[in-house]
Design a protein around this motif. Structure first.
Motif: not given
Length: 141
Positions: A37-64
Motif C-alpha cells: 500500500l502507498d503511504v503518502d503516495g509512496k509504496p511503504r506499507f508491505h503486507l505478507s501472507i505466509y503458507r498455512p501450516v498444520p499444528e498440534d498434529n493437524g488439530a488446527y491450521w495456522r496462517c501467519r
C-alpha cells in the motif's frame, strides 16, 4: 509458540509487535501473497501472507502474516479448522489492520486510490461472521 484456543467458529487471531530491524523467522519461500500500500503516495506499507501450516498434529491450521510499514509493524496469525479458513481469516484481518493502522488514521494510506478496505473484503463479507450475527439476533435472517 502459543497454541490456538478455538472460538465457536474454530478460529482465532493473535499478533505480536516487531521491533525495528527484526523479521519473522519463516523463510521467504513461505510467503504466498503480498500487497504493498502507498503511504503518502509512496509504496511503504508491505503486507505478507505466509503458507498455512498444520499444528498440534493437524488439530488446527495456522496462517501467519506480517505488516511492515513506517509506523505499523507487527506479525500475526490466524488459526482455524483447515488451511482455507485460516487463510481467509488472515485476509479479513489484513484489511481491518490496514484500516486501523497509524498510517491510515493519519489519512496517508491508499491502494490504487482506495482509502478504505484497500482491496480486501470487509469482515462483514465473512459468511461465518454473518451467521454468528444472525444466531445472536443481531441481523435478521
Amino acid at each position: 509458540e502459543i497454541g490456538c484456543d478455538h472460538g465457536d467458529d474454530g478460529g482465532m487471531l493473535a499478533r505480536a509487535f516487531l521491533p525495528a530491524g527484526s523479521s519473522m523467522d519463516e523463510q521467504a519461500d513461505d510467503v504466498i501473497a503480498t500487497r504493498t500500500l502507498d503511504v503518502d503516495g509512496k509504496p511503504r506499507f508491505h503486507l505478507s501472507i505466509y503458507r498455512p501450516v498444520p499444528e498440534d498434529n493437524g488439530a488446527y491450521w495456522r496462517c501467519r502474516y506480517m505488516i511492515d510499514g513506517p509506523t505499523t509493524r507487527h506479525v500475526g496469525s490466524a488459526c482455524a479448522l483447515d488451511a482455507m479458513q485460516a487463510l481467509l481469516y488472515v485476509i479479513y484481518a489484513l484489511g481491518t489492520e490496514a484500516e486501523v493502522s497509524q498510517e491510515n488514521l493519519a489519512g496517508l494510506l491508499t491502494f490504487r486510490g482506495q482509502s478504505a478496505h484497500f482491496g480486501f473484503p470487509p469482515l462483514s463479507a465473512d459468511p461465518g461472521q454473518a451467521e454468528m450475527r444472525r444466531l445472536q439476533g443481531l441481523d435478521p435472517a
